[in-house]
Design an enzyme around this catalytic site. Structure first.
Site, PDB file in Angstrom:
ATOM      1  N   HIS A 154      96.137  -8.293  82.518  1.00  0.00           N
ATOM      2  CA  HIS A 154      97.348  -7.910  83.258  1.00  0.00           C
ATOM      3  C   HIS A 154      97.149  -6.569  83.956  1.00  0.00           C
ATOM      4  O   HIS A 154      96.469  -5.681  83.441  1.00  0.00           O
ATOM      5  CB  HIS A 154      98.593  -7.905  82.365  1.00  0.00           C
ATOM      6  CG  HIS A 154      98.584  -6.897  81.262  1.00  0.00           C
ATOM      7  ND1 HIS A 154      99.097  -5.624  81.418  1.00  0.00           N
ATOM      8  CD2 HIS A 154      98.152  -6.958  79.986  1.00  0.00           C
ATOM      9  CE1 HIS A 154      98.974  -4.966  80.290  1.00  0.00           C
ATOM     10  NE2 HIS A 154      98.401  -5.743  79.398  1.00  0.00           N
ATOM     11  N   ASP A 162      99.737  -4.618  85.173  1.00  0.00           N
ATOM     12  CA  ASP A 162     100.809  -3.633  85.017  1.00  0.00           C
ATOM     13  C   ASP A 162     100.527  -2.769  83.787  1.00  0.00           C
ATOM     14  O   ASP A 162      99.703  -3.109  82.940  1.00  0.00           O
ATOM     15  CB  ASP A 162     102.177  -4.311  84.877  1.00  0.00           C
ATOM     16  CG  ASP A 162     102.252  -5.211  83.646  1.00  0.00           C
ATOM     17  OD1 ASP A 162     101.256  -5.908  83.365  1.00  0.00           O
ATOM     18  OD2 ASP A 162     103.299  -5.211  82.964  1.00  0.00           O
ATOM     19  N   ASP A 179      94.572  -0.625  78.442  1.00  0.00           N
ATOM     20  CA  ASP A 179      95.608  -1.675  78.426  1.00  0.00           C
ATOM     21  C   ASP A 179      96.251  -1.794  79.809  1.00  0.00           C
ATOM     22  O   ASP A 179      97.188  -1.101  80.098  1.00  0.00           O
ATOM     23  CB  ASP A 179      96.658  -1.347  77.358  1.00  0.00           C
ATOM     24  CG  ASP A 179      97.735  -2.406  77.257  1.00  0.00           C
ATOM     25  OD1 ASP A 179      97.507  -3.531  77.717  1.00  0.00           O
ATOM     26  OD2 ASP A 179      98.826  -2.087  76.749  1.00  0.00           O
ATOM     27  N   GLU A 189     103.261  -8.157  82.228  1.00  0.00           N
ATOM     28  CA  GLU A 189     103.014  -8.437  80.799  1.00  0.00           C
ATOM     29  C   GLU A 189     103.813  -7.492  79.908  1.00  0.00           C
ATOM     30  O   GLU A 189     104.326  -7.887  78.869  1.00  0.00           O
ATOM     31  CB  GLU A 189     101.512  -8.285  80.501  1.00  0.00           C
ATOM     32  CG  GLU A 189     101.094  -8.792  79.120  1.00  0.00           C
ATOM     33  CD  GLU A 189     101.179  -7.753  78.009  1.00  0.00           C
ATOM     34  OE1 GLU A 189     101.016  -8.126  76.848  1.00  0.00           O
ATOM     35  OE2 GLU A 189     101.427  -6.559  78.296  1.00  0.00           O
ATOM     36  N   GLU A 190     103.915  -6.244  80.338  1.00  0.00           N
ATOM     37  CA  GLU A 190     104.551  -5.241  79.472  1.00  0.00           C
ATOM     38  C   GLU A 190     106.054  -5.453  79.311  1.00  0.00           C
ATOM     39  O   GLU A 190     106.680  -4.817  78.475  1.00  0.00           O
ATOM     40  CB  GLU A 190     104.258  -3.822  79.993  1.00  0.00           C
ATOM     41  CG  GLU A 190     102.771  -3.455  80.020  1.00  0.00           C
ATOM     42  CD  GLU A 190     102.116  -3.354  78.637  1.00  0.00           C
ATOM     43  OE1 GLU A 190     102.811  -3.549  77.624  1.00  0.00           O
ATOM     44  OE2 GLU A 190     100.900  -3.090  78.578  1.00  0.00           O
ATOM     45  N   ASP A 208      92.111 -13.775  76.624  1.00  0.00           N
ATOM     46  CA  ASP A 208      93.012 -12.707  77.054  1.00  0.00           C
ATOM     47  C   ASP A 208      92.694 -11.453  76.226  1.00  0.00           C
ATOM     48  O   ASP A 208      91.828 -11.474  75.363  1.00  0.00           O
ATOM     49  CB  ASP A 208      94.472 -13.153  76.846  1.00  0.00           C
ATOM     50  CG  ASP A 208      95.485 -12.284  77.585  1.00  0.00           C
ATOM     51  OD1 ASP A 208      95.075 -11.389  78.366  1.00  0.00           O
ATOM     52  OD2 ASP A 208      96.702 -12.500  77.397  1.00  0.00           O
ATOM     53  N   HIS A 215      99.384   2.638  74.816  1.00  0.00           N
ATOM     54  CA  HIS A 215     100.825   2.875  75.076  1.00  0.00           C
ATOM     55  C   HIS A 215     101.225   4.320  74.766  1.00  0.00           C
ATOM     56  O   HIS A 215     102.408   4.650  74.768  1.00  0.00           O
ATOM     57  CB  HIS A 215     101.738   1.925  74.278  1.00  0.00           C
ATOM     58  CG  HIS A 215     101.713   0.517  74.783  1.00  0.00           C
ATOM     59  ND1 HIS A 215     102.725  -0.386  74.543  1.00  0.00           N
ATOM     60  CD2 HIS A 215     100.820  -0.148  75.538  1.00  0.00           C
ATOM     61  CE1 HIS A 215     102.423  -1.550  75.112  1.00  0.00           C
ATOM     62  NE2 HIS A 215     101.273  -1.425  75.720  1.00  0.00           N
TER      63      HIS A 215
HETATM   64 ZN    ZN Z   1      98.217  -5.238  77.342  1.00  0.00          ZN
END
Ligand code: ZN
Length: 487
Positions: A121, A123, A156, A190-191, A217, A461
């Site tokens: 992903h 984003d 991420d 995705e987030e 993934d 994150h």
């Molecule tokens: Zn992720």
């Protein structure tokens, strides 16, 4: 013989038999680590890391509030992909979903083979404004210093999008043709659960009748010092992921003045309900991914651990209680219960009429949302507490086999490139976009070829997200080899 002697003799025999069984299992607990030849590496384009840096500079943030969605940045990312990967852009069949999610199809030469879907992903989660001074390099500058690249998305999961794209571009440049159809699916939300990205791509592929051999993934990494009792790094391949459920609890009881409180107030009733849920969590359980984890890593552990894991059937309670000791291992053996919101009252001398709370559950495979709801309702056992499911939820994933072509291929490719690591199936405790693809293949694996340790794990994150440049380059190499090996 005297009766006492007989009993003692009997106990001794039992003990000896027990010890014999443990020993027998210990010596038959064979390593599942495969040995393969080390892969030859190709020369990675030195420009790749600079393209990665550029990608990190584009603020493709999935905001909490949809009104804050910055479509200009996502548009920039579209342009970046087009100009950075011209062969991928011109030679693959491409389709966009809701403007910013991308699906590429690289046609294979053998139509009898099932396709492979690689996911990532583009984003990222927002950066909290007040934490900015704590970032050692700005989160959207893509700074490269001392062999490390810094920025939101470095692990991420822009690393996934960019490393896959670099690998495909490299293979195209070198006139490689895959035998199988290769799909690249890059979601842009995705987030926030993937409603407009992965969900849309998956339903399109389903409509096209696509049945994938396997899907890969994000979700697992090469864990450095994160698996207790294992001396080497461990490449964790997620063979399942937990489900997600938040339950909202509310209580409404006549309020009043705090000088004459009733026997029980809304706060009392709700607090007691939440306390009951915490004291009575869902039971601990062995799941298939955990058994796989034990089978793959147990034989590599020191004597005591190996002995226990070799006898997992008999010593299950010991293993479960050991796993319960830390939050991260505890999450592997049970559906977790985490109260996250508690609201009531506005003034110190008024008894509030209402109290609300939210509890978040991460659900083990083979446990359902309904199971959690039934358990919680039974434990609270109080009609005054209203229980409602919140809008976002998903069941735990299916279990993907370690015997499949996909798992074997990923496993072998890891071993070829990182001969020094152990590999293991694993349960992913977070959620990934791959959950939306469950109808497209029973074989879904979650793995990113990047190292994480106790320190860098926190940047996921969090603050100071960063990645070693060598990890990025090896990541490109990994996808090149994976695709080559799939022929
Ligand atoms: Zn992720």
């Amino acid at each position: 013989m005297k009766p006492l002697k007989k009993v003692l003799l009997f106990l001794l025999v039992c003990l000896l038999i027990f010890a014999a069984i443990l020993t027998y299992n210990y010596f038959n607990f064979e390593s599942k680590q495969i040995s393969v030849e080390k892969a030859e590496k190709v020369a990675i384009d030195p420009g790749a890391i600079h393209r990665f840096s550029k990608a990190l500079q584009i603020k493709t943030v999935s905001p909490e509030n949809l009104a804050d969605f910055d479509s200009l940045e996502f548009k920039k990312f579209n342009d970046f992909m087009k100009s950075s990967y011209p062969l991928m852009d011109s030679l693959l069949i491409k389709k966009q979903f809701n403007d910013f999610s991308h699906l590429f199809l690289w046609k294979g030469t053998d139509t009898s083979l099932k396709p492979i879907i690689l996911m990532a992903h583009l984003d990222v989660v927002p950066v909290i404004e007040k934490n900015l001074p704590e970032w050692k390099s700005p989160p959207f500058a893509g700074v490269i210093k001392n062999d490390t690249i810094w920025g939101r998305g470095a692990i991420d999961d822009k690393v996934g999008v960019i490393a896959i794209s670099e690998a495909v571009e490299w293979l195209l440049k070198n006139n490689y043709r895959p035998k199988r159809d290769i799909y690249l699916a890059f979601g842009h939300d995705e987030e926030i659960g993937g409603p407009r990205g992965a969900t849309a791509i998956a339903s399109y592929l389903k409509d096209q009748g696509v049945e994938a051999e396997f899907i890969m993934d994000e979700g697992g990494v090469i864990a450095n010092g994160l698996v207790p009792g294992v001396s080497k790094d461990v490449a964790l391949i997620g063979t399942a992921e937990k489900g997600f459920l938040s339950l909202n609890f509310s209580v409404k009881i006549e309020g009043g003045h705090s000088s004459m409180p009733g026997k029980e107030t809304a706060i009392d009733v709700l607090a007691s309900a939440i306390s009951k849920i915490k004291k009575n969590p869902l039971p601990t359980k062995f799941t298939v991914p955990l058994e796989g984890f034990i089978d793959y890593l147990g034989p590599e552990m020191p004597f005591a651990n190996k002995l226990i894991f070799a006898n997992k059937g008999i010593l299950k309670p010991i293993i479960l209680s050991a796993f319960e000791k830390s939050p991260s291992s505890s999450a592997m053996i049970r559906t977790t219960t985490a109260p996250t919101i508690f609201n009531s009252g506005v003034k110190d001398n008024i008894i509030p009429q209402r109290a609300n709370a939210t509890v978040n559950f991460r659900i083990l495979p083979e446990t359902t949302i309904q199971d959690v709801l039934d358990h919680v309702t039974k434990v609270i056992n109080d009609d005054r507490v209203k229980i409602e499911k919140s809008s976002t939820m998903n069941e735990a994933s299916n279990l993907s086999s370690t015997d499949s072509y996909g798992f074997q291929l990923i496993n072998r490719t890891i071993k070829e490139l990182y001969p020094e690591v152990f590999t293991s199936p694993n349960l992913v405790v977070g959620a990934t976009d791959s959950r939306h693809f469950k109808l497209l293949s029973p074989n879904i694996y979650r793995f990113s070829p990047i190292h994480l340790n106790e320190d860098t794990k926190k940047s996921f994150h969090g603050l100071n997200e960063r990645l070693a440049v060598s990890d990025f380059n090896n990541g490109i190499q990994f996808y090149i080899n994976l695709l080559k090996n799939s022929n």
